[in-house]
Design a protein around this motif. Structure first.
Motif, mmCIF file in Angstrom:
data_model
loop_
_atom_site.group_PDB
_atom_site.id
_atom_site.type_symbol
_atom_site.label_atom_id
_atom_site.label_comp_id
_atom_site.label_asym_id
_atom_site.label_seq_id
_atom_site.Cartn_x
_atom_site.Cartn_y
_atom_site.Cartn_z
ATOM 1 N N LEU A 142 39.314 39.873 35.958
ATOM 2 C CA LEU A 142 40.758 39.721 35.832
ATOM 3 C C LEU A 142 41.437 40.681 36.801
ATOM 4 C CD1 LEU A 142 41.048 39.540 31.941
ATOM 5 C CD2 LEU A 142 40.962 37.654 33.562
ATOM 6 N N THR A 143 42.241 40.157 37.698
ATOM 7 C CA THR A 143 42.870 40.963 38.740
ATOM 8 C C THR A 143 44.251 41.422 38.291
ATOM 9 O OG1 THR A 143 43.756 38.972 39.798
ATOM 10 C CG2 THR A 143 41.603 39.779 40.556
ATOM 11 N N TRP A 144 44.650 42.563 38.813
ATOM 12 C CA TRP A 144 45.992 43.078 38.579
ATOM 13 C C TRP A 144 46.960 42.431 39.558
ATOM 14 C CZ3 TRP A 144 47.380 46.341 34.641
ATOM 15 C CH2 TRP A 144 46.344 46.946 33.939
ATOM 16 N N GLN A 145 48.143 42.150 39.087
ATOM 17 C CA GLN A 145 49.158 41.462 39.890
ATOM 18 C C GLN A 145 50.292 42.434 40.201
ATOM 19 O OE1 GLN A 145 51.023 38.203 37.869
ATOM 20 N NE2 GLN A 145 51.629 37.181 39.736
ATOM 21 N N LEU A 146 50.604 42.585 41.474
ATOM 22 C CA LEU A 146 51.652 43.501 41.898
ATOM 23 C C LEU A 146 53.023 42.886 41.626
ATOM 24 C CD1 LEU A 146 52.544 46.121 43.337
ATOM 25 C CD2 LEU A 146 52.345 44.854 45.511
ATOM 26 N N LEU A 147 53.947 43.729 41.111
ATOM 27 C CA LEU A 147 55.280 43.253 40.734
ATOM 28 C C LEU A 147 56.334 44.189 41.283
ATOM 29 C CD1 LEU A 147 54.745 42.586 36.908
ATOM 30 C CD2 LEU A 147 54.667 40.871 38.698
ATOM 31 N N ASN A 148 57.523 43.629 41.429
ATOM 32 C CA ASN A 148 58.728 44.446 41.495
ATOM 33 C C ASN A 148 59.741 43.833 40.535
ATOM 34 O OD1 ASN A 148 59.779 42.213 42.819
ATOM 35 N ND2 ASN A 148 59.633 43.141 44.856
ATOM 36 N N GLY A 149 60.960 44.175 40.631
ATOM 37 C CA GLY A 149 61.923 43.682 39.654
ATOM 38 C C GLY A 149 62.212 42.206 39.757
ATOM 39 N N TYR A 163 52.191 46.920 38.067
ATOM 40 C CA TYR A 163 51.103 45.956 38.027
ATOM 41 C C TYR A 163 51.006 45.405 36.604
ATOM 42 C CZ TYR A 163 49.709 48.198 42.405
ATOM 43 O OH TYR A 163 49.689 48.701 43.671
ATOM 44 N N ARG A 164 50.517 44.191 36.524
ATOM 45 C CA ARG A 164 50.302 43.602 35.206
ATOM 46 C C ARG A 164 49.027 42.758 35.245
ATOM 47 N NH1 ARG A 164 54.739 38.638 34.535
ATOM 48 N NH2 ARG A 164 53.896 37.324 36.204
ATOM 49 N N LYS A 165 48.440 42.611 34.064
ATOM 50 C CA LYS A 165 47.211 41.828 33.916
ATOM 51 C C LYS A 165 47.209 41.225 32.524
ATOM 52 C CE LYS A 165 43.413 43.919 32.933
ATOM 53 N NZ LYS A 165 42.186 44.750 32.955
ATOM 54 N N PHE A 166 46.907 39.945 32.449
ATOM 55 C CA PHE A 166 46.850 39.270 31.155
ATOM 56 C C PHE A 166 45.398 39.044 30.762
ATOM 57 C CE2 PHE A 166 46.553 35.382 28.587
ATOM 58 C CZ PHE A 166 47.290 35.790 27.485
ATOM 59 N N ASP A 167 45.059 39.503 29.567
ATOM 60 C CA ASP A 167 43.725 39.326 28.997
ATOM 61 C C ASP A 167 43.881 38.503 27.729
ATOM 62 O OD1 ASP A 167 41.190 39.480 27.917
ATOM 63 O OD2 ASP A 167 40.890 41.560 28.525
ATOM 64 N N ALA A 168 43.200 37.373 27.671
ATOM 65 C CA ALA A 168 43.377 36.463 26.532
ATOM 66 C C ALA A 168 42.881 37.060 25.226
ATOM 67 C CB ALA A 168 42.652 35.136 26.809
ATOM 68 N N THR A 169 42.014 38.071 25.287
ATOM 69 C CA THR A 169 41.513 38.703 24.068
ATOM 70 C C THR A 169 42.285 39.962 23.700
ATOM 71 O OG1 THR A 169 39.911 40.030 25.302
ATOM 72 C CG2 THR A 169 39.206 37.849 24.563
ATOM 73 N N GLY A 229 45.874 40.969 25.428
ATOM 74 C CA GLY A 229 47.308 40.833 25.598
ATOM 75 C C GLY A 229 47.690 41.108 27.038
ATOM 76 N N MET A 230 48.932 41.545 27.234
ATOM 77 C CA MET A 230 49.448 41.838 28.567
ATOM 78 C C MET A 230 49.457 43.349 28.785
ATOM 79 S SD MET A 230 50.636 40.301 31.323
ATOM 80 C CE MET A 230 51.463 38.761 30.879
ATOM 81 N N ASP A 231 48.781 43.791 29.856
ATOM 82 C CA ASP A 231 48.739 45.205 30.228
ATOM 83 C C ASP A 231 49.641 45.429 31.433
ATOM 84 O OD1 ASP A 231 46.403 46.736 28.694
ATOM 85 O OD2 ASP A 231 45.743 44.685 29.066
ATOM 86 N N TYR A 232 50.427 46.499 31.374
ATOM 87 C CA TYR A 232 51.295 46.892 32.481
ATOM 88 C C TYR A 232 50.928 48.307 32.918
ATOM 89 C CZ TYR A 232 54.508 42.969 31.701
ATOM 90 O OH TYR A 232 55.067 41.726 31.590
ATOM 91 N N GLN A 233 50.952 48.538 34.216
ATOM 92 C CA GLN A 233 50.852 49.874 34.790
ATOM 93 C C GLN A 233 52.088 50.100 35.644
ATOM 94 O OE1 GLN A 233 47.187 50.484 36.901
ATOM 95 N NE2 GLN A 233 45.918 50.456 35.038
ATOM 96 N N LEU A 234 52.898 51.078 35.238
ATOM 97 C CA LEU A 234 54.164 51.360 35.913
ATOM 98 C C LEU A 234 54.077 52.722 36.578
ATOM 99 C CD1 LEU A 234 56.657 50.208 33.134
ATOM 100 C CD2 LEU A 234 55.717 48.864 34.998
ATOM 101 N N HIS A 235 54.439 52.773 37.845
ATOM 102 C CA HIS A 235 54.511 54.022 38.603
ATOM 103 C C HIS A 235 55.980 54.257 38.935
ATOM 104 C CE1 HIS A 235 50.165 53.757 38.917
ATOM 105 N NE2 HIS A 235 50.305 52.518 39.363
#
Length: 814
Positions: free
Chosen positions: A387-394, A446-452, A454-460
């Motif tokens: 499962l890869t992390w997805q880069l986000l901005n606003g 960054y965010r990553k969705f794991d079906a087992t 939930g949704m994980d976020y890493q905010l810097h």
């Protein structure tokens, strides 16, 4: 001289024995040795009677004999709970009136019914009015008030006695904290008689319990000799054993319960039937508390003030409720109280877990994780499952879903709101954790969705320290987890695999050869097997094309349809057709080679699928299950059964994701195999192809009516096609609507939309047929055919291998 004498005696014995044997054998008659055995005697007797050719026959009539006592089959209950005697916990019977059904009773039902196993409302049925909003109503024709509780008891005993452990009888002016009451009942044993509630002490006249003439005081004033009875105003809790005893003594209870006070009548019956001494305010160390709102010091106080009292928080019933709105207020207070209790227990459990760990025991043994109670991230089995992390901005996401075709995608409205909420929570925690720092900007997320999990976020976050010239930016990292909530199965209506499917297959003039092959496939799969289907062909003529005679481009299809319909007439299978005359702007000659590269059979004009459905559905009716298909698809009978199971009227629309096959013979990257399973080397599941969709006609019509005022007009005849396809209409119609699936999404209809991969539905057969007939494919991408709207000729791996072989001359020469 004695030894010879002994020898002579032995010889003498031998000679005497021999002489006796000879004499006996001489005088015994010969008949004694010639006696026959019984079996031979019986056989000789049969031969003498019936002759030498006699053959015996077995008599098997009524043999073997049936058992005198037939074995009885053991009839077992349908459910294990019935066989084991497992019952539900609580049944609530509410005594109300017709005037309070839509007010007090409705409020009672909305605040309690979802927390208990069963609830029923009992009224007098002295009128024929039945259009109540509530459906769990029981009416009694006997309007005598004194007999009302006994009718309730009889109804409960006849219908629910063996299904529930406890029964609560209340009027419609009582609020019940069902969570607290059910929890209380799980701590009490059902093996004892229970008569619990708020005690109501009656009068105690000087005459005692008997009159002057020695007779019972049952005819005295109500309550004169009745002591320690539970008050119905606060609710009476009875066990199933007490209800059973009341039913067995119901005639006697009716005679002694002659007052209009239901509390007294129920109390007398319980005391007579079960010999319970009186109302039990506590039982086995458990106590049910009631809170009276009509006490002198509570009548004019607000619920916010009463909620501070310990007696209010401990009560499981609150009475009397003055207005229906008070039910909802009380429910809000008690729900908040229970939520606070759950949060306190959760926090205490979390701290206890951390104290147990304390670094002294390996975390592999304790499995103490953050957040507590949330499963750890799933471990990938192979490198393809990472499962890869997805880069986000606003506003945007980069490489969404790991798709290299789109480097940047705009966040949807729901995603943007979700990210804003997560950022807000992180800033609140940052202000609490670092009070001297202030928020400056978002560094990265960054965010990553794991079906087992939930949704994980890493905010810097860029946090600012100090002010003026001495300020500096500090990057702090935060992790936010949105765990999965309670997973519930969506209830679905009952469906069967016997529903008749109406298949709509549109075809342009250049698609007639593919349509002929599709009809032959339909005959082989559906008509020969007598599958419950109906085929409706839609012929889309150009403006100037003839529709009759030998020059009719669809003549071969019409002839084949008539022949098959007459051939399978006795089976009820038939093929019909509908003709559509396209406008002038859609009547230009079509290049079949460029058209085949489009993922949709409609080419660059997918909106024509709405035209096909609008003009064909009036021929079918509103109750038909419709499957909109294409002439270039290949399907199996299992696919039709899945259409029947997944398409539910008024509930669900089914849009399968078919498997697009590569043109292997043309691209030379794979081998064609129609019977092989789907694989990455032979094709891909095309989620951008929305041509095949199944729905019910009524659901389609309702969705079309919702979008008709929004610039998506309903097509009623061939002349209305221009209204849908002209450029001004594109500017006014809902954005993103290009197919029937988009129409259902934009309409926000109440039906669900189910999409799923379907290995038994395959596309690309039209391309293979075109190449088999000697055709070819263009070397350039057609106009208005983007990456998503064009088919793929091979996978990335196959194309990459070809490029490497082409560039590496040494490999090429090998």
């Amino acid at each position: 001289m004695r030894r010879p004498f002994t020898a002579l005696n032995r010889n003498h014995y031998f000679v005497i024995g021999l002489l006796l044997g000879l004499l006996l054998s001489w005088h015994i008659p010969q008949d004694i040795w010639e006696e026959e055995c019984p079996e031979e005697a019986a056989e000789n007797l049969l031969i003498e009677r019936f002759g030498q050719e006699f053959e015996p026959h077995l008599n098997l009539i009524n043999k073997p004999l049936a058992a005198k006592k037939p074995v009885k089959n053991v009839i077992r209950p349908r459910y294990y709970s019935s066989e084991l005697g497992i019952r539900e916990k609580l049944f609530i019977g509410v005594m109300t009136s017709q005037e309070h059904i839509n007010s007090y009773a409705t409020a009672f039902n909305r605040t309690t019914a979802h927390l208990v196993n069963k609830i029923k409302f009992f009224i007098y049925a002295d009128s024929v009015k039945t259009n109540y909003k509530l459906k769990n109503i029981v009416g009694f024709t006997d309007t005598r008030e004194s007999r009302r509780p006994f009718h309730v008891v009889k109804y409960i005993a006849d219908n629910y006695l063996d299904e529930y452990d406890y029964f609560l009888l209340v009027p419609d002016t009582v609020y019940v904290d069902a969570r607290k009451l059910v929890k209380l009942l799980y701590h009490m044993s059902i093996t004892f008689d229970l008569y619990m509630g708020g005690a109501r002490i009656g009068l105690d006249p000087a005459g005692g319990g008997a009159s002057a003439d020695g007779q019972s005081n049952e005819e005295e004033a109500p309550g004169a000799s009745d002591r320690n009875y539970c008050s119905l105003e606060a609710g009476i809790l009875l066990s199933s054993s007490v209800i059973r005893k009341m039913r067995n003594n119901l005639e006697r209870c009716v005679r002694i319960g002659s007052t209009n006070d239901h509390s007294v009548n129920i109390g007398r019956c319980v005391k007579y039937a079960s010999r319970v001494a009186g109302c039990q305010e506590s039982f086995q160390g458990m106590r049910q508390f009631s809170y009276a709102l009509d006490a002198p010091d509570r009548r004019h106080r607000e619920f916010s003030e009463l909620a501070k009292e310990e007696a209010f928080r401990n009560a499981s019933t609150v009475y009397p409720v003055q207005t229906p709105e008070d039910f909802y207020r009380l429910h809000a207070y008690y729900s908040k109280h229970h939520l606070e209790k759950v949060q306190e227990r959760g926090y205490a459990l979390e701290q206890k877990s951390y104290r147990i760990a304390n670094g002294s025991i390996s975390n592999k043994i304790l499995e103490i994780r953050w957040p507590l109670g949330v499963p750890p991230p799933s471990a990938p089995e192979t490198r393809h499952d990472i499962l890869t992390w997805q880069l986000l901005n606003g506003t945007h996401s980069f490489l969404p879903n790991g798709n290299a075709e789109h480097a940047v995608a705009t966040l949807s409205r729901i995603e943007a709101l979700d990210f804003a909420k997560v950022l807000e929570i992180a800033l609140q925690y940052a202000a609490l954790k670092h009070p001297r720092l202030s928020y400056h900007s978002l560094h990265s997320a960054y965010r990553k969705f794991d079906a087992t999990r939930g949704m994980d976020y890493q905010l810097h976050l860029n946090l600012q320290e100090g002010s003026g010239r001495s300020r500096r930016l500090v990057v702090k990292s935060f992790e936010v987890v949105k765990p999965l909530g309670r997973v519930e199965v969506v209830p679905s209506p009952y469906v069967t695999e016997s529903t008749r499917i109406a298949m709509l297959v549109p075809a342009f003039e250049h698609q007639v050869p593919d349509a002929l092959l599709f009809v032959e496939q339909y005959e082989r799969i559906c008509m020969q097997n007598q599958d419950n289907t109906f085929l409706l062909l839609i012929f889309m003529y150009r403006l100037n094309s003839p529709s009759k005679g030998d020059e009719d481009p669809f003549k071969a299809l019409k002839t084949l349809a008539l022949d098959l319909s007459s051939k399978y007439k006795t089976d009820g299978s038939r093929i019909a057709w509908v003709s559509i005359r396209l406008p002038e702007q859609l009547s230009e000659p079509v290049d079949p080679q460029s058209w085949l590269l489009h993922a949709s059979m409609y080419g660059p004009r997918q909106l024509l699928s709405l035209v096909v459905a609008d003009l064909a559905l009036p021929k079918l009716g509103l109750e038909s299950l419709v499957l909109l298909a294409t002439p270039g698809m290949v399907f199996k009978a299992d696919f039709l059964n899945r259409v029947r199971m997944n398409t539910i009227q008024g509930f669900q629309v089914y849009a399968p994701i078919g498997f697009q096959m590569y043109p292997c013979r043309w691209a030379q990257f794979c081998r064609e195999c129609d019977t092989c399973d789907v694989s990455q080397s032979s094709g891909y599941f095309d989620r951008h192809n929305h041509d095949v969709i199944a729905f019910y006609s009524r659901d389609y019509v309702q969705a079309r009516k919702l979008l008709h005022p929004q610039g998506l007009p309903i097509i009623r005849n061939d002349l209305d096609i221009d209204q849908l396809l002209l450029q001004p209409a594109e500017e006014t119609r809902p954005p993103g609507v290009e197919s029937i699936l988009d129409m259902f999404v934009a309409a926000q209809h109440s039906v669900h939309i189910l999409r799923g991969v379907e290995p038994n539905l395959r596309f690309g057969q039209d391309v293979r047929n075109h190449l088999a007939r000697g055709g070819t494919l263009p070397h350039s991408v057609p106009e208005r055919c983007g990456r998503e709207q064009c088919i793929h000729l091979a996978s990335r791996k196959q194309i990459g291998d070809a490029i490497i072989r082409y560039e590496d001359k040494s490999i090429l020469h090998k």
